[in-house]
Design an enzyme around this catalytic site. Structure first.
Site, short mmCIF file in Angstrom:
data_model
loop_
_atom_site.label_atom_id
_atom_site.label_comp_id
_atom_site.label_asym_id
_atom_site.label_seq_id
_atom_site.Cartn_x
_atom_site.Cartn_y
_atom_site.Cartn_z
N ALA A 60 51.39 41.99 74.82
CA ALA A 60 52.18 41.76 73.60
C ALA A 60 53.11 40.90 73.32
O ALA A 60 52.59 40.03 74.33
CB ALA A 60 53.10 43.68 74.60
N GLU A 96 51.91 41.62 84.15
CA GLU A 96 52.88 41.63 84.07
C GLU A 96 54.03 41.53 84.99
O GLU A 96 55.62 41.50 85.27
CB GLU A 96 52.86 43.34 83.32
N GLY A 151 48.90 43.42 77.56
CA GLY A 151 48.16 44.48 76.33
C GLY A 151 47.16 43.81 76.10
O GLY A 151 46.17 44.67 75.62
N GLU A 185 44.45 45.85 78.23
CA GLU A 185 44.66 47.31 77.59
C GLU A 185 44.16 47.42 76.24
O GLU A 185 43.52 49.11 76.16
CB GLU A 185 46.46 47.49 77.98
N1 CAA Z 1 53.63 36.71 73.83
C1 CAA Z 1 54.32 35.89 72.79
N2 CAA Z 1 53.47 34.72 72.40
C2 CAA Z 1 53.02 34.01 73.08
C3 CAA Z 1 52.27 35.27 73.89
C4 CAA Z 1 52.14 36.43 74.72
N3 CAA Z 1 52.48 37.56 75.30
N4 CAA Z 1 50.95 34.12 74.64
C5 CAA Z 1 51.22 33.59 73.88
N5 CAA Z 1 52.01 32.35 72.92
C6 CAA Z 1 52.31 31.56 72.47
C7 CAA Z 1 53.24 30.96 72.87
O1 CAA Z 1 54.86 30.93 73.06
C8 CAA Z 1 52.82 29.54 72.00
O2 CAA Z 1 53.60 29.74 71.27
P1 CAA Z 1 54.34 28.70 71.15
O3 CAA Z 1 53.50 27.24 70.50
O4 CAA Z 1 55.76 28.95 69.57
O5 CAA Z 1 55.04 27.67 72.08
C9 CAA Z 1 51.18 29.70 71.51
O6 CAA Z 1 51.13 31.58 71.74
C10 CAA Z 1 50.27 28.79 72.21
O7 CAA Z 1 50.18 29.46 73.59
P2 CAA Z 1 50.40 28.20 74.42
O8 CAA Z 1 50.89 27.10 74.25
O9 CAA Z 1 51.44 28.90 76.16
O10 CAA Z 1 48.44 27.84 75.17
P3 CAA Z 1 48.44 27.82 76.88
O11 CAA Z 1 46.56 27.46 76.30
O12 CAA Z 1 49.13 26.76 77.23
O13 CAA Z 1 48.30 29.44 78.04
C11 CAA Z 1 48.03 31.40 77.82
C12 CAA Z 1 47.45 30.12 77.36
C13 CAA Z 1 47.27 31.34 79.18
C14 CAA Z 1 47.25 32.93 77.50
C15 CAA Z 1 49.41 31.60 78.16
O14 CAA Z 1 50.15 31.64 76.54
C16 CAA Z 1 49.97 32.79 77.87
O15 CAA Z 1 50.52 32.82 79.82
N6 CAA Z 1 50.60 33.93 77.67
C17 CAA Z 1 50.84 35.04 77.69
C18 CAA Z 1 50.03 35.93 78.60
C19 CAA Z 1 51.06 37.49 79.34
O16 CAA Z 1 51.83 37.02 80.40
N7 CAA Z 1 50.84 38.56 78.46
C20 CAA Z 1 51.23 39.11 78.74
C21 CAA Z 1 52.12 40.02 78.30
S1 CAA Z 1 53.34 41.15 79.19
C22 CAA Z 1 52.60 43.07 78.09
O17 CAA Z 1 51.48 42.48 77.51
C23 CAA Z 1 52.60 43.78 78.26
C24 CAA Z 1 52.41 45.17 78.37
O18 CAA Z 1 51.35 45.73 78.63
C25 CAA Z 1 52.83 46.42 77.03
#
Ligand code: CAA
Length: 261
Positions: free
Chosen positions: A67, A135, A112, A115
């Site tokens: 998400a 999460e 998400g 999921e």
């Molecule tokens: N939400 C919003 N933006 C996201 C995102 C997310 N979940 N995942 C990645 N992005 C964005 C980053 O912010 C970045 O944007 P900017 O260039 O504007 O900074 C772009 O995508 C590229 O990402 P990274 O620079 O972080 O890429 P990376 O290769 O260094 O890392 C990754 C990749 C490990 C997937 C890392 O992006 C990450 O950890 N993302 C979040 C994963 C996460 O925590 N997901 C769970 C979300 S909570 C949820 O999903 C709740 C639910 O159950 C409904």
């Protein structure tokens, strides 16, 4: 078919491919993506040209990275609950689509994203795909079905390990624990998903649909009720033309031609 800003939908030979297309944010699910998925799943369910649906993400890095954290950051409790309720509604539409669904997981499937894959019937992952429910590291819990569908698929102990630690696992381990049906090199991923879809397309469509319904509904019942449901659906299929055709073709030693009737 309606045009979407964050989704691409292609249809070919009975197979629909839905691609989440927000690569700059690693296909993260914001409200717009969720709303478009909601509308797309309702349309696909009624689409006579789609008999199997493949769900994938654009690019080679991410299926869906979860998400959208930037959008969620400022939410308060009520908005958080609404977001989860809506996500669950959308993913339940996917889970209950009349067509069989295959997730072609082409990279990160986190939160998400994991999921979303869990709400599909079958999951094929590329070798570079990574799975996790991170999460709790953000101060929340999985909110689009992860606490429920992951536990049902891999068992509560493994689900608790993944959810409590937030650890990210590779495709190989995801296959070992039953989260993935198969792992293939990234360049073969869509071919493999299409191959599986084509195998499904060769079967009697009403029987495939009934299998999905019996499995999905049966998983929500105790065994004796679920077996009664199976018997009922088994019986109903004997009134279809395709049952006559399937069994006649067997006795005549030829391939069956199904009519979806
Ligand atoms: N939400 C919003 N933006 C996201 C995102 C997310 N979940 N995942 C990645 N992005 C964005 C980053 O912010 C970045 O944007 P900017 O260039 O504007 O900074 C772009 O995508 C590229 O990402 P990274 O620079 O972080 O890429 P990376 O290769 O260094 O890392 C990754 C990749 C490990 C997937 C890392 O992006 C990450 O950890 N993302 C979040 C994963 C996460 O925590 N997901 C769970 C979300 S909570 C949820 O999903 C709740 C639910 O159950 C409904």
């Amino acid at each position: 078919m309606k045009q979407y800003e964050t989704l691409l939908i292609e249809k070919k030979d009975g197979i629909g491919t839905l691609t989440i297309n927000r690569p700059k944010s690693l296909n993260a699910l914001n409200s717009q993506v969720l709303q478009e998925l909601h509308d797309a799943f309702i349309a696909i369910d009624q689409d006579k040209d789609i008999h199997v649906l493949i769900v994938t993400g654009s690019g080679e890095k991410a299926f869906v990275a979860g998400a959208d954290i930037k959008e969620m950051k400022e939410k308060h409790a009520l908005a958080g609950r609404e977001f989860s309720n809506f996500g669950n509604k959308v993913f339940s539409l996917l889970d209950n689509l009349s067509q069989p669904t295959i997730a072609a997981v082409n990279g990160f499937a986190l939160g998400g994203g994991c999921e979303l894959a869990l709400a599909c019937d079958i999951r094929i992952g590329s070798e570079n795909a990574k799975f996790g429910q991170p999460e709790v590291g953000l101060g929340i819990i999985p909110g689009f079905g992860g606490t429920q569908r992951l536990s049902r698929l891999v068992g509560p102990a493994k689900a608790k390990e993944l959810i409590y630690t937030g650890k990210v696992i590779k495709s190989e381990e995801a296959e070992t624990i039953g989260l993935l049906n198969a792992v293939v090199p990234i360049e073969e991923l869509l071919d493999e998903a299409n191959k599986m879809a084509t195998m499904i397309l060769k079967q009697a469509p009403l029987a495939v649909k009934a299998s999905k319904e019996a499995i999905n509904r049966g998983l929500e019942m105790d065994l004796s009720h679920a077996l009664a449901l199976e018997a009922e659906m088994f019986g109903i299929l004997f009134s279809t033309e395709d049952q006559k055709e399937g069994m006649t073709a067997f006795t005549e030693k030829r391939k069956a031609t199904f009519k979806n009737k």
